[in-house]
Write a protein that holds these residues in place. Structure first.
Motif, PDB file in Angstrom:
ATOM      1  N   GLY A   1       0.826  -1.194   0.000  1.00  0.00           N
ATOM      2  CA  GLY A   1       0.000   0.000   0.000  1.00  0.00           C
ATOM      3  C   GLY A   1       0.862   1.247   0.000  1.00  0.00           C
ATOM      4  O   GLY A   1       1.768   1.390   0.822  1.00  0.00           O
ATOM      5  N   ASP A   2       0.614   2.150  -0.934  1.00  0.00           N
ATOM      6  CA  ASP A   2       1.435   3.356  -1.063  1.00  0.00           C
ATOM      7  C   ASP A   2       0.729   4.615  -0.570  1.00  0.00           C
ATOM      8  O   ASP A   2       1.384   5.593  -0.219  1.00  0.00           O
ATOM      9  N   GLU A   3      -0.594   4.588  -0.553  1.00  0.00           N
ATOM     10  CA  GLU A   3      -1.322   5.811  -0.226  1.00  0.00           C
ATOM     11  C   GLU A   3      -2.642   5.455   0.427  1.00  0.00           C
ATOM     12  O   GLU A   3      -3.368   4.579  -0.053  1.00  0.00           O
ATOM     13  N   GLY A   4      -2.975   6.121   1.529  1.00  0.00           N
ATOM     14  CA  GLY A   4      -4.229   5.866   2.224  1.00  0.00           C
ATOM     15  C   GLY A   4      -4.021   5.809   3.727  1.00  0.00           C
ATOM     16  O   GLY A   4      -2.892   5.796   4.223  1.00  0.00           O
ATOM     17  N   ILE A   5      -5.105   5.722   4.479  1.00  0.00           N
ATOM     18  CA  ILE A   5      -4.992   5.773   5.940  1.00  0.00           C
ATOM     19  C   ILE A   5      -4.315   4.534   6.505  1.00  0.00           C
ATOM     20  O   ILE A   5      -3.819   4.551   7.633  1.00  0.00           O
ATOM     21  N   GLY A   6      -4.261   3.450   5.725  1.00  0.00           N
ATOM     22  CA  GLY A   6      -3.665   2.221   6.228  1.00  0.00           C
ATOM     23  C   GLY A   6      -2.177   2.095   6.020  1.00  0.00           C
ATOM     24  O   GLY A   6      -1.586   1.054   6.377  1.00  0.00           O
ATOM     25  N   VAL A   7      -1.524   3.123   5.467  1.00  0.00           N
ATOM     26  CA  VAL A   7      -0.087   3.039   5.212  1.00  0.00           C
ATOM     27  C   VAL A   7       0.656   2.727   6.523  1.00  0.00           C
ATOM     28  O   VAL A   7       0.430   3.370   7.544  1.00  0.00           O
ATOM     29  N   GLY A   8       1.523   1.709   6.466  1.00  0.00           N
ATOM     30  CA  GLY A   8       2.262   1.295   7.656  1.00  0.00           C
ATOM     31  C   GLY A   8       1.617   0.158   8.422  1.00  0.00           C
ATOM     32  O   GLY A   8       2.229  -0.419   9.312  1.00  0.00           O
ATOM     33  N   LYS A   9       0.366  -0.153   8.101  1.00  0.00           N
ATOM     34  CA  LYS A   9      -0.337  -1.257   8.753  1.00  0.00           C
ATOM     35  C   LYS A   9      -0.243  -2.508   7.875  1.00  0.00           C
ATOM     36  O   LYS A   9      -0.313  -2.429   6.649  1.00  0.00           O
ATOM     37  N   LYS A  10      -0.124  -3.666   8.545  1.00  0.00           N
ATOM     38  CA  LYS A  10       0.055  -4.931   7.831  1.00  0.00           C
ATOM     39  C   LYS A  10      -1.123  -5.871   8.089  1.00  0.00           C
ATOM     40  O   LYS A  10      -1.527  -6.060   9.235  1.00  0.00           O
ATOM     41  N   ILE A  11      -1.613  -6.467   7.025  1.00  0.00           N
ATOM     42  CA  ILE A  11      -2.723  -7.417   7.114  1.00  0.00           C
ATOM     43  C   ILE A  11      -2.292  -8.742   6.494  1.00  0.00           C
ATOM     44  O   ILE A  11      -1.705  -8.762   5.406  1.00  0.00           O
ATOM     45  N   VAL A  12      -2.576  -9.832   7.188  1.00  0.00           N
ATOM     46  CA  VAL A  12      -2.349 -11.176   6.638  1.00  0.00           C
ATOM     47  C   VAL A  12      -3.703 -11.801   6.354  1.00  0.00           C
ATOM     48  O   VAL A  12      -4.546 -11.911   7.249  1.00  0.00           O
ATOM     49  N   LEU A  13      -3.914 -12.199   5.101  1.00  0.00           N
ATOM     50  CA  LEU A  13      -5.174 -12.799   4.664  1.00  0.00           C
ATOM     51  C   LEU A  13      -4.922 -14.281   4.390  1.00  0.00           C
ATOM     52  O   LEU A  13      -4.096 -14.620   3.530  1.00  0.00           O
ATOM     53  N   ILE A  14      -5.612 -15.165   5.114  1.00  0.00           N
ATOM     54  CA  ILE A  14      -5.318 -16.597   5.086  1.00  0.00           C
ATOM     55  C   ILE A  14      -6.402 -17.348   4.325  1.00  0.00           C
ATOM     56  O   ILE A  14      -7.526 -17.514   4.805  1.00  0.00           O
TER      57      ILE A  14
ATOM     58  N   PHE B   1      -1.736 -19.003   0.941  1.00  0.00           N
ATOM     59  CA  PHE B   1      -2.583 -19.988   0.278  1.00  0.00           C
ATOM     60  C   PHE B   1      -2.269 -21.408   0.753  1.00  0.00           C
ATOM     61  O   PHE B   1      -1.158 -21.683   1.220  1.00  0.00           O
ATOM     62  N   PRO B   2      -3.205 -22.337   0.561  1.00  0.00           N
ATOM     63  CA  PRO B   2      -2.886 -23.743   0.786  1.00  0.00           C
ATOM     64  C   PRO B   2      -2.038 -24.257  -0.371  1.00  0.00           C
ATOM     65  O   PRO B   2      -2.486 -24.265  -1.524  1.00  0.00           O
ATOM     66  N   ILE B   3      -0.814 -24.660  -0.071  1.00  0.00           N
ATOM     67  CA  ILE B   3       0.121 -25.120  -1.090  1.00  0.00           C
ATOM     68  C   ILE B   3       0.389 -26.606  -0.882  1.00  0.00           C
ATOM     69  O   ILE B   3       0.759 -27.029   0.220  1.00  0.00           O
ATOM     70  N   ASN B   4       0.220 -27.392  -1.922  1.00  0.00           N
ATOM     71  CA  ASN B   4       0.585 -28.808  -1.844  1.00  0.00           C
ATOM     72  C   ASN B   4       2.100 -28.904  -2.021  1.00  0.00           C
ATOM     73  O   ASN B   4       2.622 -28.595  -3.094  1.00  0.00           O
ATOM     74  N   PRO B   5       2.841 -29.327  -0.980  1.00  0.00           N
ATOM     75  CA  PRO B   5       4.300 -29.342  -1.081  1.00  0.00           C
ATOM     76  C   PRO B   5       4.828 -30.349  -2.089  1.00  0.00           C
ATOM     77  O   PRO B   5       5.970 -30.237  -2.521  1.00  0.00           O
ATOM     78  N   GLU B   6       4.005 -31.327  -2.466  1.00  0.00           N
ATOM     79  CA  GLU B   6       4.436 -32.310  -3.456  1.00  0.00           C
ATOM     80  C   GLU B   6       4.497 -31.703  -4.850  1.00  0.00           C
ATOM     81  O   GLU B   6       5.273 -32.144  -5.695  1.00  0.00           O
ATOM     82  N   THR B   7       3.657 -30.696  -5.104  1.00  0.00           N
ATOM     83  CA  THR B   7       3.589 -30.109  -6.440  1.00  0.00           C
ATOM     84  C   THR B   7       3.943 -28.632  -6.444  1.00  0.00           C
ATOM     85  O   THR B   7       4.380 -28.111  -7.463  1.00  0.00           O
ATOM     86  N   GLY B   8       3.716 -27.948  -5.332  1.00  0.00           N
ATOM     87  CA  GLY B   8       3.927 -26.512  -5.271  1.00  0.00           C
ATOM     88  C   GLY B   8       2.755 -25.686  -5.765  1.00  0.00           C
ATOM     89  O   GLY B   8       2.781 -24.471  -5.692  1.00  0.00           O
ATOM     90  N   PHE B   9       1.700 -26.344  -6.266  1.00  0.00           N
ATOM     91  CA  PHE B   9       0.533 -25.608  -6.722  1.00  0.00           C
ATOM     92  C   PHE B   9      -0.392 -25.271  -5.555  1.00  0.00           C
ATOM     93  O   PHE B   9      -0.406 -25.956  -4.536  1.00  0.00           O
ATOM     94  N   ILE B  10      -1.199 -24.212  -5.739  1.00  0.00           N
ATOM     95  CA  ILE B  10      -2.303 -23.948  -4.820  1.00  0.00           C
ATOM     96  C   ILE B  10      -3.268 -25.122  -4.908  1.00  0.00           C
ATOM     97  O   ILE B  10      -3.700 -25.504  -5.995  1.00  0.00           O
ATOM     98  N   ASP B  11      -3.585 -25.697  -3.764  1.00  0.00           N
ATOM     99  CA  ASP B  11      -4.462 -26.873  -3.728  1.00  0.00           C
ATOM    100  C   ASP B  11      -5.342 -26.791  -2.490  1.00  0.00           C
ATOM    101  O   ASP B  11      -4.947 -27.216  -1.407  1.00  0.00           O
ATOM    102  N   PRO B  12      -6.543 -26.239  -2.613  1.00  0.00           N
ATOM    103  CA  PRO B  12      -7.430 -26.109  -1.456  1.00  0.00           C
ATOM    104  C   PRO B  12      -7.744 -27.428  -0.761  1.00  0.00           C
ATOM    105  O   PRO B  12      -8.128 -27.432   0.413  1.00  0.00           O
ATOM    106  N   ASN B  13      -7.603 -28.551  -1.465  1.00  0.00           N
ATOM    107  CA  ASN B  13      -7.880 -29.848  -0.844  1.00  0.00           C
ATOM    108  C   ASN B  13      -6.728 -30.350   0.010  1.00  0.00           C
ATOM    109  O   ASN B  13      -6.875 -31.349   0.718  1.00  0.00           O
ATOM    110  N   TYR B  14      -5.586 -29.670  -0.036  1.00  0.00           N
ATOM    111  CA  TYR B  14      -4.447 -30.049   0.800  1.00  0.00           C
ATOM    112  C   TYR B  14      -4.502 -29.204   2.069  1.00  0.00           C
ATOM    113  O   TYR B  14      -4.269 -28.000   2.035  1.00  0.00           O
ATOM    114  N   GLY B  15      -4.806 -29.855   3.188  1.00  0.00           N
ATOM    115  CA  GLY B  15      -5.120 -29.111   4.410  1.00  0.00           C
ATOM    116  C   GLY B  15      -3.997 -28.935   5.397  1.00  0.00           C
ATOM    117  O   GLY B  15      -4.237 -28.478   6.510  1.00  0.00           O
TER     118      GLY B  15
END
Length: 571
Positions: A246-259, A290-304
């Protein structure tokens, strides 16, 4: 015009490289040690029914049975068993000095250190096999050069230290790709090292020297089922998570992690778009994991069992979570746990009410949906304690009854509701137990609305529309809360604030009112409630956003799709 890229790329593996693992091959052919050469000491190596046996001998240095081939990037699986009192290890990317070599390394203080490696000395990365009380099996040692690179000391490695079973067969997985070396002992993550001293080398089975200790003569270490998958690596793709600055706005300097990490409601689509809105329009620095399948490296929502990048929670100002039934490893869960211990604010979306599901006996089982163990404060798990409710039921009919948000009249002046109107989403209303616990305060109730048209093939909304008006009165008295605020406090931790919504599919995010509510919630949770305009904070879609239908996608759907983190880069 900047836009969100939705094209597929080659796999972005857990080692930060684009990679593809080949078919596993055995390193042992029947009862033959062809392809292997002994180096170093004079320990005895034999093979019995496919089991390689190394036997200690007095007055000889460390011995190594080495592959004649060198390997660069690979995944090695092996079962091993060692007699008590004998130390051993598995060399990877290792070498033998053909002439004296001087190696220069840098200490943690920056000082240059030189070491001479004599002729014939095997040196390189070693994955430890340790029967001593320190229990560092799975740690990484630099044989003949720098010593320990990733031991298993400290409270954070307690689970890894307990994974190895003395006197029993143990399973090791060793993943070596690019500059990343990771190990697992009996399925438990152990070492995680980033180091680039060696890019390739041989694999070797070590029998540690025992000096002149006659009592240890004849002690043995055994290896079997040595299966190796070579990995092809493309250095062009190097991301496990995406970051929007984020370069401009009231949230500059604040960090958000989206899981992200649910199988059904496309959080892997929702959270990148939300991260873009928050960074582009309000200045927040956002990391989407993101959920990453370590066997393939792809995003895999079924890998929990893998969501890399959670270390960003250490100094985050907000956690947005949209996971479902995850069982993350210790080294990832510790970041979530520490975040909650310090009372960090949380925004929970849809399946976050049942975010985790650990097996019985896990050190994180109290996070599980419906937990009913000895930790009474955690009854019903993370969903109930932190967010206010666990998974209960589909109150509305799945894929045929939508949700219309009805603002609670007494809360109409709440900052989160400024400018919010017309809330609607194709996801059905979840059932909750009334009243919600503690100081939970419902802001929006969910009206169950019948689908009036027909669902056509390929329609991501399943035929439901904002214009549907027919209500299911049997399910609207009382109406279930679909948005509420509350505070939480995990045992021994600080008090934190929460906004929970049981809406939240990627198709819900198409609705202006719902998006407005989510962005207002972010500002409220990060201390900017006085800065929310009377007509609501900006919540416009950024770039092109074409969400897909919510549904479970089983089988080979995700491996074939080959969805990478780079797919969500924004240009």
């Amino acid at each position: 015009m900047r836009y969100l890229r939705l094209a597929s790329f080659l796999v972005a593996c857990a080692c930060f490289h684009s990679a593809h693992a080949g078919e596993p091959v055995s390193l042992i052919k029947g009862d033959s040690l062809d392809g292997w050469t002994q180096r170093g000491g004079e320990a005895k190596y034999t093979i019995e029914d496919g089991v390689v046996v190394g036997e200690s001998v007095v007055n000889t240095p460390n011995s190594f049975l080495c592959t004649d081939r060198e390997y660069s990037n690979f995944i090695l699986d092996v079962d091993l068993k060692v007699d008590l009192g004998l130390n051993s290890g598995i060399q990877i990317r290792s070498h033998v000095a053909e002439k004296p070599q001087v190696v220069e390394t840098k200490t943690s203080s920056g000082k240059i250190r030189k070491k001479t490696i004599p002729v014939g000395r095997v040196h390189g990365y070693q994955v430890e096999i340790d029967t001593s009380n320190r229990a560092w099996s799975g740690g990484i040692y630099d044989e003949g050069r720098r010593g320990w690179l990733n031991d298993l000391s400290g409270d954070e490695n307690e689970t890894a230290r307990k994974a190895f079973k003395n006197g029993e067969w143990n399973h090791y997985r060793i993943q070596v790709i690019g500059n990343s070396i990771k190990t697992w002992v009996n399925g438990v993550p152990a070492a995680d090292l980033t180091d680039d001293m060696d890019a390739s080398g041989f694999i070797a089975l070590q029998v540690h020297g025992i000096g002149d200790n006659e009592s240890r003569a004849g002690t043995k270490v055994r290896w079997k089922n040595l299966q190796l998958q070579e990995v092809s690596v493309d250095e062009t793709a190097k991301k496990e998570y995406i970051e929007y600055s984020g370069d401009e706005g009231i949230g500059v300097g604040k960090k958000i992690v989206l899981i992200a990490g649910d199988e059904e409601y496309r959080s892997e689509e929702t959270l990148p778009q939300l991260g873009l809105i928050l960074s582009e329009q309000h200045g927040f620095d956002c990391r989407v994991v993101f959920p990453i399948n370590p066997e393939t490296g792809f995003i895999d929502p079924n890998y929990g069992e893998n969501i890399p990048g959670l270390e960003a929670l250490e100094d985050a100002d907000l956690m947005i979570i949209a996971t479902r039934f995850r069982a993350l490893p210790d080294d990832q869960m510790q970041y979530i746990d520490r975040y909650l211990q310090r009372g960090g604010p949380v925004l929970g979306l849809r399946t976050a009410t049942h975010a985790f599901n650990f097996p019985k006996g896990s050190s994180w089982s109290h996070y599980s949906n419906g937990y009913n163990g000895p930790k009474e404060a955690w009854k019903d798990g993370f969903g109930r304690l932190v967010l206010g409710e666990k998974w209960i039921s589909h109150h509305g009919k799945h894929k045929s009854q939508s949700t219309r948000g009805v603002i609670v009249e007494e809360q109409s002046d709440h900052p989160i509701l400024r400018g919010v109107e017309g809330i609607w989403g194709p996801t059905d209303v979840y059932g909750v137990r009334l009243p919600l616990p503690g100081d939970s305060q419902p802001l929006v109730l969910g009206q169950v609305v019948n689908r009036e048209g027909e669902a056509s093939e390929g329609d991501p909304l399943y035929g439901m529309r904002y214009t549907d008006t027919e209500l299911d009165d049997s399910k609207n008295d009382p109406m279930m809360p679909v948005v509420w605020t509350k505070t939480y406090q995990v045992p021994g931790g600080e008090v934190g604030e929460v906004v929970t919504t049981t809406m939240g599919s990627s198709t819900d995010l198409l609705n202006d009112g719902f998006r407005q509510l989510v962005v207002n919630s972010v500002l409220w949770l990060t201390g900017f409630e006085d800065d929310i305009p009377t007509d609501g904070a900006s919540a416009e879609i950024v770039g092109e956003f074409v969400p897909t239908a919510f549904e479970f996608r089983r089988g080979d759907y995700w491996p074939k799709r080959q969805l990478t983190v780079e797919s969500f880069e924004f240009e």
